[in-house]
Write a protein that holds these residues in place. Structure first.
Motif, PDB file in Angstrom:
ATOM      1  N   ASP A 153     -18.377  36.798  20.308  1.00  0.00           N
ATOM      2  CA  ASP A 153     -19.029  38.104  20.287  1.00  0.00           C
ATOM      3  C   ASP A 153     -18.956  38.793  18.919  1.00  0.00           C
ATOM      4  N   GLU A 154     -18.210  38.235  17.991  1.00  0.00           N
ATOM      5  CA  GLU A 154     -18.224  38.748  16.618  1.00  0.00           C
ATOM      6  C   GLU A 154     -19.558  38.435  15.924  1.00  0.00           C
ATOM      7  N   ASP A 155     -20.204  37.359  16.340  1.00  0.00           N
ATOM      8  CA  ASP A 155     -21.509  36.941  15.811  1.00  0.00           C
ATOM      9  C   ASP A 155     -21.504  36.906  14.279  1.00  0.00           C
ATOM     10  N   ILE A 156     -20.560  36.165  13.730  1.00  0.00           N
ATOM     11  CA  ILE A 156     -20.446  36.072  12.271  1.00  0.00           C
ATOM     12  C   ILE A 156     -21.734  35.521  11.655  1.00  0.00           C
ATOM     13  N   GLU A 157     -22.288  34.513  12.286  1.00  0.00           N
ATOM     14  CA  GLU A 157     -23.520  33.916  11.747  1.00  0.00           C
ATOM     15  C   GLU A 157     -24.649  34.934  11.720  1.00  0.00           C
ATOM     16  N   GLY A 158     -24.737  35.768  12.760  1.00  0.00           N
ATOM     17  CA  GLY A 158     -25.777  36.795  12.789  1.00  0.00           C
ATOM     18  C   GLY A 158     -25.582  37.838  11.701  1.00  0.00           C
ATOM     19  N   VAL A 159     -24.342  38.213  11.431  1.00  0.00           N
ATOM     20  CA  VAL A 159     -24.060  39.167  10.349  1.00  0.00           C
ATOM     21  C   VAL A 159     -24.483  38.581   9.011  1.00  0.00           C
ATOM     22  N   VAL A 160     -24.107  37.342   8.764  1.00  0.00           N
ATOM     23  CA  VAL A 160     -24.405  36.700   7.481  1.00  0.00           C
ATOM     24  C   VAL A 160     -25.913  36.546   7.279  1.00  0.00           C
ATOM     25  N   ALA A 161     -26.625  36.286   8.351  1.00  0.00           N
ATOM     26  CA  ALA A 161     -28.068  36.049   8.258  1.00  0.00           C
ATOM     27  C   ALA A 161     -28.838  37.255   7.726  1.00  0.00           C
ATOM     28  N   LYS A 162     -28.234  38.427   7.760  1.00  0.00           N
ATOM     29  CA  LYS A 162     -28.903  39.639   7.273  1.00  0.00           C
ATOM     30  C   LYS A 162     -28.874  39.771   5.748  1.00  0.00           C
ATOM     31  N   PHE A 163     -28.172  38.869   5.082  1.00  0.00           N
ATOM     32  CA  PHE A 163     -27.993  39.003   3.642  1.00  0.00           C
ATOM     33  C   PHE A 163     -28.554  37.784   2.919  1.00  0.00           C
ATOM     34  N   GLY A 164     -29.449  38.034   1.990  1.00  0.00           N
ATOM     35  CA  GLY A 164     -30.137  36.960   1.304  1.00  0.00           C
ATOM     36  C   GLY A 164     -29.258  36.113   0.405  1.00  0.00           C
ATOM     37  N   GLN A 165     -28.172  36.693  -0.104  1.00  0.00           N
ATOM     38  CA  GLN A 165     -27.304  35.958  -1.023  1.00  0.00           C
ATOM     39  C   GLN A 165     -26.260  35.122  -0.303  1.00  0.00           C
ATOM     40  N   ALA A 166     -26.194  35.216   1.029  1.00  0.00           N
ATOM     41  CA  ALA A 166     -25.095  34.592   1.757  1.00  0.00           C
ATOM     42  C   ALA A 166     -25.575  33.507   2.710  1.00  0.00           C
ATOM     43  N   ILE A 167     -24.718  32.519   2.908  1.00  0.00           N
ATOM     44  CA  ILE A 167     -24.916  31.490   3.923  1.00  0.00           C
ATOM     45  C   ILE A 167     -23.644  31.399   4.762  1.00  0.00           C
ATOM     46  N   ALA A 168     -23.764  30.921   5.993  1.00  0.00           N
ATOM     47  CA  ALA A 168     -22.621  30.822   6.900  1.00  0.00           C
ATOM     48  C   ALA A 168     -22.320  29.368   7.217  1.00  0.00           C
ATOM     49  N   THR A 169     -21.030  29.090   7.337  1.00  0.00           N
ATOM     50  CA  THR A 169     -20.575  27.797   7.842  1.00  0.00           C
ATOM     51  C   THR A 169     -19.330  28.075   8.680  1.00  0.00           C
ATOM     52  N   SER A 170     -18.684  27.034   9.173  1.00  0.00           N
ATOM     53  CA  SER A 170     -17.523  27.260  10.045  1.00  0.00           C
ATOM     54  C   SER A 170     -16.449  26.212   9.778  1.00  0.00           C
ATOM     55  N   GLU A 171     -15.213  26.592  10.121  1.00  0.00           N
ATOM     56  CA  GLU A 171     -14.066  25.690  10.051  1.00  0.00           C
ATOM     57  C   GLU A 171     -13.158  26.011  11.236  1.00  0.00           C
ATOM     58  N   SER A 172     -12.936  25.039  12.105  1.00  0.00           N
ATOM     59  CA  SER A 172     -12.165  25.285  13.324  1.00  0.00           C
ATOM     60  C   SER A 172     -10.664  25.173  13.114  1.00  0.00           C
ATOM     61  N   LEU A 173     -10.230  24.475  12.061  1.00  0.00           N
ATOM     62  CA  LEU A 173      -8.794  24.372  11.794  1.00  0.00           C
ATOM     63  C   LEU A 173      -8.261  25.747  11.423  1.00  0.00           C
ATOM     64  N   PRO A 174      -7.269  26.274  12.160  1.00  0.00           N
ATOM     65  CA  PRO A 174      -6.808  27.636  11.904  1.00  0.00           C
ATOM     66  C   PRO A 174      -6.191  27.795  10.524  1.00  0.00           C
ATOM     67  N   GLY A 175      -6.509  28.908   9.869  1.00  0.00           N
ATOM     68  CA  GLY A 175      -5.920  29.212   8.571  1.00  0.00           C
ATOM     69  C   GLY A 175      -6.969  29.434   7.507  1.00  0.00           C
ATOM     70  N   SER A 176      -6.752  30.475   6.703  1.00  0.00           N
ATOM     71  CA  SER A 176      -7.734  30.835   5.682  1.00  0.00           C
ATOM     72  C   SER A 176      -7.854  29.781   4.587  1.00  0.00           C
ATOM     73  N   TYR A 177      -6.786  29.003   4.345  1.00  0.00           N
ATOM     74  CA  TYR A 177      -6.857  28.002   3.276  1.00  0.00           C
ATOM     75  C   TYR A 177      -7.688  26.801   3.701  1.00  0.00           C
ATOM     76  N   ALA A 178      -7.619  26.445   4.970  1.00  0.00           N
ATOM     77  CA  ALA A 178      -8.520  25.422   5.492  1.00  0.00           C
ATOM     78  C   ALA A 178      -9.962  25.898   5.372  1.00  0.00           C
ATOM     79  N   ALA A 179     -10.198  27.181   5.675  1.00  0.00           N
ATOM     80  CA  ALA A 179     -11.547  27.740   5.571  1.00  0.00           C
ATOM     81  C   ALA A 179     -12.028  27.745   4.121  1.00  0.00           C
ATOM     82  N   ARG A 180     -11.151  28.109   3.202  1.00  0.00           N
ATOM     83  CA  ARG A 180     -11.552  28.102   1.786  1.00  0.00           C
ATOM     84  C   ARG A 180     -11.891  26.698   1.315  1.00  0.00           C
ATOM     85  N   ASN A 181     -11.126  25.719   1.779  1.00  0.00           N
ATOM     86  CA  ASN A 181     -11.438  24.336   1.413  1.00  0.00           C
ATOM     87  C   ASN A 181     -12.814  23.929   1.924  1.00  0.00           C
ATOM     88  N   LYS A 182     -13.180  24.381   3.128  1.00  0.00           N
ATOM     89  CA  LYS A 182     -14.514  24.070   3.651  1.00  0.00           C
ATOM     90  C   LYS A 182     -15.573  24.706   2.747  1.00  0.00           C
TER      91      LYS A 182
END
Length: 319
Positions: free
Chosen positions: A63-92
């Protein structure tokens, strides 16, 4: 090959060339503040065709709809990382990044309008630069009615210059680096839920790269407001430290010695911290100094008891 040889031929100013930049933002259940961050990044002084923002959803609630939020901005793209932790996300995010400069900030940060421009300028002007750690400016909900936690954060949170000068890293709320630096020293340690920026920055330093602090490369960061928020941050930091020491020390004896040393340190009343709060000119009133002193005790003993929990089989927490 030097990163300077990779520079894009589009001019940032009349006498400098501008590289392509990828900005990486991990996010976990923080859609509202992410939107504010992306609004700031949508209107940078840096040429729009020379930067892209990569938002990595780290398994947020649907329900956070991160992809929908990102889609409103032309300079941004969305992806995902299921492994918990911000460093795993940064690596993605790094795996999808394009260009020669990679910048990191967080979903709850608000970059200044010239953040990318200043970060790139500082990165390019120092030979053999491995990272730029920019200033993180703490702001309060209502400066006239600050909570004890906000008062504490206003004088103690995210001291980037101190992180860099004393500990050789920058908090990833505001860091610029080159792609080829990451290729040389490696990615973030994806197993860590905290302290990964310290571990990576110290790795950069160990490879002989220069590191600089840049006061003009600015992001604003909200102060934590409540003891509940501060509790979550404190146990996350304790977990990051605990996990990192296990990885760094192969000997059980060394692990136990470091654990005992840090446990004792955190059980000792933080009298030096309290003394520094009482002489800090940013705290104008005596009741403010007392409130900050209480917060310092809260942090110290929360950290200590979290170390004990982890030592007896607990699992480190994420924020």
């Amino acid at each position: 090959m030097s990163s300077l040889n990779y520079l894009n031929k589009d001019r940032l100013t009349d006498d400098k060339y501008s590289p392509l930049v990828s900005v990486i933002i991990p996010v976990f259940n923080d859609a509202q503040r992410l939107k504010i961050c992306l609004e700031a990044l949508e209107n940078q002084t840096y040429p729009k065709h020379l930067y892209k923002v990569i938002v990595v959803d780290n398994d947020s609630d649907p329900d956070e709809d991160i992809e929908g939020v990102v889609a409103k901005f032309g300079q941004a793209i969305a992806t995902s990382e299921s492994l918990p932790g911000s460093y795993a996300a940064r690596n993605k995010g790094i795996s999808l990044a394009k260009g020669d400069v990679i910048a990191f900030t967080d979903a709850d940060c608000i970059p200044a309008q010239d953040w990318i421009e200043k970060g790139v300028k500082n990165l390019l002007q120092v030979p053999n630069c491995g990272l730029v750690a920019g200033k993180v400016e703490i702001f309060l909900k209502n400066p006239n009615q600050a909570t004890p936690v906000e008062l504490y954060e206003s004088i103690m949170a995210l001291p980037q210059k101190e992180f860099l000068e004393k500990h050789k890293y920058g908090a990833t709320a505001n860091v610029f680096t080159f792609r080829n630096v990451i290729e040389k020293v490696g990615l973030f340690d994806a197993t860590l839920k905290s302290s990964g920026d310290a571990e990576w920055g110290q790795r950069v330093y160990s490879f002989g790269y220069q590191q600089i602090y840049a006061d003009d490369t600015l992001v604003a960061h909200p102060a934590r407001y409540s003891f509940a928020q501060l509790y979550q941050r404190t146990i996350r930091l304790a977990g990051g430290f605990f996990d990192l020491q296990i990885k760094k020390q192969s000997s059980n004896l060394k692990q136990n010695l470091i654990f005992c040393e840090n446990l004792v340190k955190n059980l000792i009343p933080p009298l030096m911290w309290v003394g520094s709060a009482f002489v800090d000119v940013r705290l104008k009133k005596m009741d403010e100094k007392i409130k900050v002193a209480f917060v310092m005790f809260f942090i110290r003993y929360t950290y200590a008891w979290e170390l004990i929990r982890l030592k007896f089989g607990g699992v480190s927490a994420r924020e």
